[in-house]
Design a protein around this motif. Structure first.
Motif, short mmCIF file in Angstrom:
data_model
loop_
_atom_site.label_atom_id
_atom_site.label_comp_id
_atom_site.label_asym_id
_atom_site.label_seq_id
_atom_site.Cartn_x
_atom_site.Cartn_y
_atom_site.Cartn_z
N GLY A 13 0.64 -1.13 0.02
CA GLY A 13 -0.02 -0.27 -0.44
C GLY A 13 0.64 1.48 0.02
N SER A 14 2.10 0.99 0.97
CA SER A 14 2.77 2.98 1.00
C SER A 14 3.30 2.81 -0.29
CB SER A 14 3.48 2.53 1.82
OG SER A 14 4.24 1.27 2.54
N TYR A 160 -1.07 -1.57 12.99
CA TYR A 160 0.08 -1.48 12.09
C TYR A 160 0.12 -2.44 11.46
CZ TYR A 160 3.69 0.89 9.18
OH TYR A 160 3.95 1.57 8.11
N LEU A 164 -3.45 -1.96 9.24
CA LEU A 164 -2.09 -1.05 8.51
C LEU A 164 -1.19 -1.87 7.20
CD1 LEU A 164 -1.48 2.28 10.53
CD2 LEU A 164 -3.41 1.68 9.92
N VAL A 165 -0.87 -2.92 7.79
CA VAL A 165 0.16 -3.36 6.06
C VAL A 165 -0.98 -4.56 5.64
CG1 VAL A 165 2.45 -3.68 7.70
CG2 VAL A 165 0.66 -5.52 7.59
N GLY A 167 -3.40 -3.41 4.44
CA GLY A 167 -4.15 -2.77 4.10
C GLY A 167 -5.52 -2.41 4.24
N GLU A 199 2.66 3.60 6.02
CA GLU A 199 1.34 3.63 5.95
C GLU A 199 0.58 4.22 6.82
OE1 GLU A 199 3.05 0.07 4.44
OE2 GLU A 199 3.70 0.55 6.39
#
Length: 232
Positions: A13-14, A160, A164-165, A167, A199
Motif C-alpha cells: 500500500g505504501s 500497524y 495497516l500493512v 490495507g 502506511e
C-alpha cells in the motif's frame, strides 16, 4: 533525468503511495505531460518482518544489498527504500550499496529542523520506535525523539501489523492514534509527530492534529527523490 530505483513491497500500500506521490511531484515540476523513469523491486514484506523480528540484521543487510544490486543492473541511478523499518540497517547498507541511497530518516530530520520542531513523538512499527535510527540522527540536530509509553507503543505496533500493512484503515484506529498524540502532547510536551511508518499517512492524512504537526515521512522522502531525479 536520473532513474529512480525503489525497494518496495514493504508494504504494498505504501509503495503505491510512493509511486503516485513521485509522479505527482514530478509532473508538477516538469509541466510537459511526461512521466518519470522509475524502477520498482517489490520484495517480500513477511521476510523483512521475520528477519527484523529475529534480530538478524546482518542477514537483512545482505538480502537488501542483493535487491539493490538488481536495481543497479536494471539501470537505476540511485535508490530509496519505501519503508521506515529497514532503515535500521541503513548505515551498513549505504557503505556497501552499489547505488547512492536517500535516507528517509535523514530527510525527515531536515524537515523537522526547518520547521523549528524540538520534541517529536515517533510512531511506527515496534522496530522503528524502539530502534536508535531516529533518535541518533535527530539528536545531531538537537531535536528530541520521544516514543509512546508501553501500552500505547504496543497499541500502535499491533494496529500497524494487524491492520495497516494489510490495507485496513479504520476510523476507530485513526481516533485511537490521535488519542495517543493528545496524551503525548499533555504528558511529554511534544511539538510534533513523526509518522515513522509509511502506511501511517494513509490513515492520518491531515497535516496536523490539534495544532501538532504530523510529519509525513513518505512525502518528505518522495520530495527528496524527485529533487535527486532533477539534479545534475
Amino acid at each position: 533525468m536520473k532513474t529512480l530505483g525503489i525497494i518496495g513491497g514493504i508494504g504494498p500500500g505504501s509503495t503505491i503511495d510512493y509511486y503516485q506521490t513521485i509522479i505527482d511531484l514530478y509532473r508538477a515540476r516538469k509541466g510537459d505531460g511526461s512521466y518519470p523513469p522509475i524502477l520498482i523491486n517489490s520484495i517480500d514484506l513477511q521476510r523483512v518482518l521475520a528477519t527484523v523480528g529475529a534480530g538478524e540484521l546482518e542477514s537483512l543487510t545482505n538480502w537488501l544489498l542483493t535487491e539493490l544490486k538488481k536495481l543497479d543492473r536494471a539501470g537505476a541511478d540511485f535508490a530509496i527504500m519505501a519503508s521506515n523499518t529497514p532503515h535500521i540497517v541503513f548505515d551498513h547498507l549505504e557503505r556497501q550499496s552499489p547505488l547512492p541511497l536517500i535516507s528517509i530518516v535523514e530527510k525527515t530530520s531536515g524537515a523537522a529542523k526547518a520547521r523549528g520542531l524540538k520534541r517529536l513523538a515517533l510512531f511506527g512499527t515496534r522496530f522503528t520506535m524502539q530502534g536508535t535510527a531516529y533518535r541518533d540522527l535527530f539528536s545531531k540536530q538537537e531535536i528530541a525523539v520521544v516514543v509512546p509509553e508501553s501500552a500505547d507503543l504496543d497499541y500502535i505496533h499491533d494496529k500497524y501489523m494487524s491492520e495497516l500493512v494489510a490495507g485496513l484503515f479504520l476510523p476507530e484506529t485513526r481516533s485511537g492514534l490521535l488519542a495517543v498524540v493528545d496524551r503525548m502532547a499533555e504528558r511529554a510536551g511534544i511539538d510534533g509527530v513523526i509518522l515513522g511508518g509509511t502506511e501511517l499517512p494513509l490513515l492520518l492524512r491531515d497535516p496536523s492534529h490539534n495544532g501538532i504537526p504530523l510529519l509525513n515521512t513518505t512525502r518528505i522522502h518522495c520530495e527528496a527523490a524527485v529533487d535527486r531525479m532533477f539534479s545534475r
